[in-house]
Design a protein around this motif. Structure first.
Motif, mmCIF file in Angstrom:
data_model
loop_
_atom_site.group_PDB
_atom_site.id
_atom_site.type_symbol
_atom_site.label_atom_id
_atom_site.label_comp_id
_atom_site.label_asym_id
_atom_site.label_seq_id
_atom_site.Cartn_x
_atom_site.Cartn_y
_atom_site.Cartn_z
ATOM 1 N N SER A 64 0.821 -1.203 0.000
ATOM 2 C CA SER A 64 0.000 0.000 0.000
ATOM 3 C C SER A 64 0.863 1.265 0.000
ATOM 4 C CB SER A 64 -1.019 -0.021 1.148
ATOM 5 O OG SER A 64 -0.496 0.582 2.289
ATOM 6 N N LEU A 65 2.025 1.185 0.640
ATOM 7 C CA LEU A 65 2.936 2.341 0.616
ATOM 8 C C LEU A 65 3.424 2.606 -0.813
ATOM 9 C CD1 LEU A 65 4.539 4.388 2.428
ATOM 10 C CD2 LEU A 65 6.421 2.762 2.362
ATOM 11 N N ILE A 66 3.817 1.538 -1.490
ATOM 12 C CA ILE A 66 4.290 1.694 -2.873
ATOM 13 C C ILE A 66 3.158 2.241 -3.742
ATOM 14 C CG2 ILE A 66 5.103 0.456 -4.914
ATOM 15 C CD1 ILE A 66 6.511 -1.514 -3.010
ATOM 16 N N HIS A 67 1.975 1.672 -3.537
ATOM 17 C CA HIS A 67 0.810 2.075 -4.306
ATOM 18 C C HIS A 67 0.569 3.578 -4.190
ATOM 19 C CE1 HIS A 67 -3.024 1.483 -6.246
ATOM 20 N NE2 HIS A 67 -3.625 2.156 -5.278
ATOM 21 N N SER A 68 0.702 4.103 -2.952
ATOM 22 C CA SER A 68 0.378 5.517 -2.769
ATOM 23 C C SER A 68 1.542 6.453 -3.109
ATOM 24 C CB SER A 68 -0.112 5.771 -1.345
ATOM 25 O OG SER A 68 0.899 5.386 -0.444
ATOM 26 N N LEU A 69 2.761 5.937 -3.134
ATOM 27 C CA LEU A 69 3.889 6.849 -3.348
ATOM 28 C C LEU A 69 4.534 6.748 -4.733
ATOM 29 C CD1 LEU A 69 5.811 6.718 0.033
ATOM 30 C CD2 LEU A 69 4.247 8.466 -0.789
ATOM 31 N N LEU A 70 4.314 5.629 -5.404
ATOM 32 C CA LEU A 70 5.030 5.403 -6.659
ATOM 33 C C LEU A 70 4.721 6.494 -7.671
ATOM 34 C CD1 LEU A 70 6.946 3.512 -8.117
ATOM 35 C CD2 LEU A 70 4.982 2.239 -8.952
ATOM 36 N N ASN A 71 3.433 6.813 -7.797
ATOM 37 C CA ASN A 71 3.051 7.863 -8.711
ATOM 38 C C ASN A 71 3.319 9.211 -8.057
ATOM 39 O OD1 ASN A 71 1.779 9.717 -10.327
ATOM 40 N ND2 ASN A 71 0.092 8.330 -10.826
ATOM 41 N N GLU A 72 4.258 9.949 -8.604
ATOM 42 C CA GLU A 72 4.715 11.193 -7.977
ATOM 43 C C GLU A 72 3.634 12.246 -7.833
ATOM 44 O OE1 GLU A 72 8.370 13.182 -8.988
ATOM 45 O OE2 GLU A 72 8.775 12.372 -7.000
ATOM 46 N N ASN A 73 2.593 12.139 -8.647
ATOM 47 C CA ASN A 73 1.583 13.196 -8.617
ATOM 48 C C ASN A 73 0.464 12.936 -7.622
ATOM 49 O OD1 ASN A 73 2.992 14.447 -10.748
ATOM 50 N ND2 ASN A 73 2.041 13.001 -12.162
ATOM 51 N N SER A 74 0.566 11.832 -6.919
ATOM 52 C CA SER A 74 -0.527 11.511 -6.007
ATOM 53 C C SER A 74 -0.517 12.439 -4.794
ATOM 54 C CB SER A 74 -0.429 10.054 -5.555
ATOM 55 O OG SER A 74 0.712 9.903 -4.759
ATOM 56 N N ILE A 75 -1.667 12.534 -4.139
ATOM 57 C CA ILE A 75 -1.852 13.489 -3.042
ATOM 58 C C ILE A 75 -0.978 13.130 -1.840
ATOM 59 C CG2 ILE A 75 -3.607 14.682 -1.665
ATOM 60 C CD1 ILE A 75 -5.614 12.973 -3.561
ATOM 61 N N SER A 76 -0.802 11.860 -1.623
ATOM 62 C CA SER A 76 -0.112 11.403 -0.407
ATOM 63 C C SER A 76 1.359 11.778 -0.372
ATOM 64 C CB SER A 76 -0.260 9.892 -0.274
ATOM 65 O OG SER A 76 -0.064 9.290 -1.514
ATOM 66 N N ASN A 77 1.790 12.510 -1.400
ATOM 67 C CA ASN A 77 3.187 12.906 -1.484
ATOM 68 C C ASN A 77 3.747 13.668 -0.294
ATOM 69 O OD1 ASN A 77 4.656 12.063 -3.653
ATOM 70 N ND2 ASN A 77 3.432 13.283 -5.042
ATOM 71 N N GLN A 78 2.889 14.467 0.303
ATOM 72 C CA GLN A 78 3.380 15.377 1.349
ATOM 73 C C GLN A 78 4.116 14.646 2.465
ATOM 74 O OE1 GLN A 78 -0.458 15.972 1.967
ATOM 75 N NE2 GLN A 78 -0.838 17.457 0.349
#
Lengths: 166, 381
Positions: B362-376
């Protein structure tokens, strides 16, 4: 499945072939238990590991190395051979002749050409000297080497006194 | 990084993983370290517990004195080994701040004095805030300190390492001899005590099956190669660590230059291999990379090793402009965060293997795409 020729258990651990007087080959299949009872061969797997064999051979060859000791920390050269680690800075002198070819093999050189310790530094903080002497004092006491401990204690006193007189 | 309080672990990335430099597409990081020993004490393997404690005390005093300690070490975190959990120790290993031997080799090093003697007596590590400088006390030598740099950079690293060395040398008395220079517990470090290494990503050479030849040649000219993110020769994700074996008879600069020459050569070979793949096997290459990306973005359970392999493949895709949704830096961060101890620290909870596989996915899922919101949550310090 082959059976043990003695107890008929369906397990064969060893087969012994013997040739009798008239030249016929007689095969005897034995299970582990019966073979052990008969004292045949080394049924139990030897527990020697490759490492152990190597160590033992090395020990035999380097038996004399057991008698070459570092005058400071007491490490034997055989110990160094076994573990690859020296015990203290003095080991480099105690084993000088034996170490040189080893160092040459590793580095293809025997002379340091890099950074040298600053020679200009005159004063090493007494605080550090005292702390160091205290530590050696502790370990001398632990080893019940009281003669050495007394000497160290005197050294500490001396440093303290010269400090006060300044 | 605050290791003193487990619950306040920062979720930031060490400075040596943050880079926008294009040369760091192939070289992930560069490392230099010195091995030093204090005069008058036996080496750690022969020292008693009270001697080990004394050595640590003296080094601690040197840091508290502070005057000679370079600015980049301020503030510094002090971590004593008898006070940390195995998970925290593993966390430090994964972050390259201590060596695996420092925690696993304790038994080998310890002298069987008494059954209750503490194996961790006198062992500690100092780490600066940027996590690019660390100093191990009583590992194989009394002192082993390193500077890690992002990408391909030895100039700055060696400068920092020397500044720290010179500062310490004014306070401490190092064991040394005119012939052998700095004296070390193992004669393989004697002389400069310098080990210089690069962590290099060579997927092109692996995929074109040229790697064996190249690695063997490096061995033959007397440098050390090992697979990284793996044990021994096993390589995961096509990362390799190249380091010098000779520490005597060459100056510090010569040693670093040697590693640089080899690294430049390797970069050249790797670039050629990548060009070859673009020209001759582009579709196969794209397929491999997109498949890796697809698994990473949709898996619901993923083990550490599989994730590392796939991330390394995607990393190649980013470097070759095949994948644009993520960056080299993000992949670098993920490669660290998904490792077992770092993952548990990131989520601030101890987890079973299955739980880790789930959180990792789930961490990879949310962080892999650089444009996702969870970036912060990954903002660098």
């Amino acid at each position: 499945m082959k059976k043990c020729s003695i107890c008929q258990k369906p397990e064969v651990a060893v087969v012994i072939s013997t040739i009798d007087k008239d030249g016929t080959v007689v095969e005897l299949s034995l299970c582990k238990e019966c073979a052990e009872k008969k004292g045949v061969g080394e049924i139990k797997k030897t527990k020697l590991s490759a490492q152990e064999i190597l160590n033992e051979l090395q020990e035999k060859i380097s038996e004399q190395d057991n008698n070459i000791l570092c005058t400071n920390c007491g490490l034997s050269f055989a110990d160094f051979r076994r573990r690859g680690r020296l015990g203290c800075e003095q080991c480099y002198q105690s084993f000088a002749l034996k170490l040189e070819p080893i160092i040459k093999r590793i580095h293809n050189a025997t002379q340091h050409t890099g950074k040298i310790i600053t020679q200009g530094r005159k004063k090493i903080s007494e605080k550090f000297e005292i702390r160091k002497l205290r530590t050696t004092l502790d370990s001398a006491i632990q080893k019940e080497d009281f003669e050495r401990a007394a000497r160290i204690r005197d050294q500490i006193k001396k440093i303290r006194q010269t400090n006060k007189s300044k | 990084m605050k290791l003193s309080d487990f619950s306040t672990f920062d979720q930031t990335t060490p400075s040596w993983l943050i880079t926008n430099d294009t040369t760091s597409q192939i070289v992930l990081s560069s490392r230099v370290r010195y091995a030093r020993n204090l005069a008058g004490f036996p080496f750690p393997n022969k020292a008693t517990n009270s001697e080990l404690a004394g050595i640590l005390d003296i080094i601690n005093m040197a840091f508290k004195d502070g005057e000679r300690i370079p600015e980049f070490l301020n503030p510094i975190e002090y971590i004593a080994f008898d006070k940390i959990s195995p998970l925290q120790a593993e966390f430090l290993v994964e972050r390259h701040l201590i060596s695996p031997d420092f925690i696993h080799g304790l038994k080998l090093n310890a002298k069987p004095q008494s059954p209750n003697s503490n194996l961790n007596t006198g062992r500690a590590v100092f780490i600066n805030e940027d996590e690019n400088v660390s100093l191990m006390v009583n590992e194989e030598d009394h002192l082993r300190f390193q500077v890690l740099s992002a990408g391909y950079d030895f100039t700055n690293g060696l400068k920092m390492l020397n500044a720290l060395d010179d500062g310490l040398e004014l306070i401490l008395r190092y064991a040394n001899s005119p012939q052998y220079g700095f004296l070390t517990s193992c004669p393989s470090n004697v002389g400069t005590g310098l080990r210089a290494s690069v962590l290099i990503h060579l997927p092109g050479l692996v995929l074109t099956k040229e790697i064996e030849k190249v690695l063997r040649a490096i061995w033959q000219i007397g440098y050390n190669v090992r697979g990284f993110f793996g044990e021994g020769t096993e390589t995961r994700g096509h990362f390799f660590q190249i380091s010098n074996t000779v520490t005597l008879g060459q100056s510090e600069t010569e040693i670093v230059e040697g590693i640089e020459k080899i690294t430049n050569q390797l970069i050249g070979y790797e670039e050629k291999a990548r060009d070859y793949m673009l020209k001759n096997t582009r579709k196969e290459l794209e397929d491999k990379i997109y498949r890796a990306y697809a698994i990473l973005s949709s898996a619901r359970l993923i083990a550490s090793q599989e994730a590392l392999n796939l991330l390394a493949t995607v990393r190649l895709g980013v470097a070759m402009n095949i994948i644009t949704k993520t960056s080299i830096q993000r992949i670098n961060q993920l490669m660290l965060l998904i490792r077992p101890a770092n993952l548990q620290v990131f989520y601030n909870q101890e987890m079973s293997a299955l739980e880790r596989d789930e959180k990792r996915a789930s961490l990879i899922h949310s962080l892999l795409n650089e444009n996702s919101i969870s970036n912060q949550i990954l903002s660098p310090k």
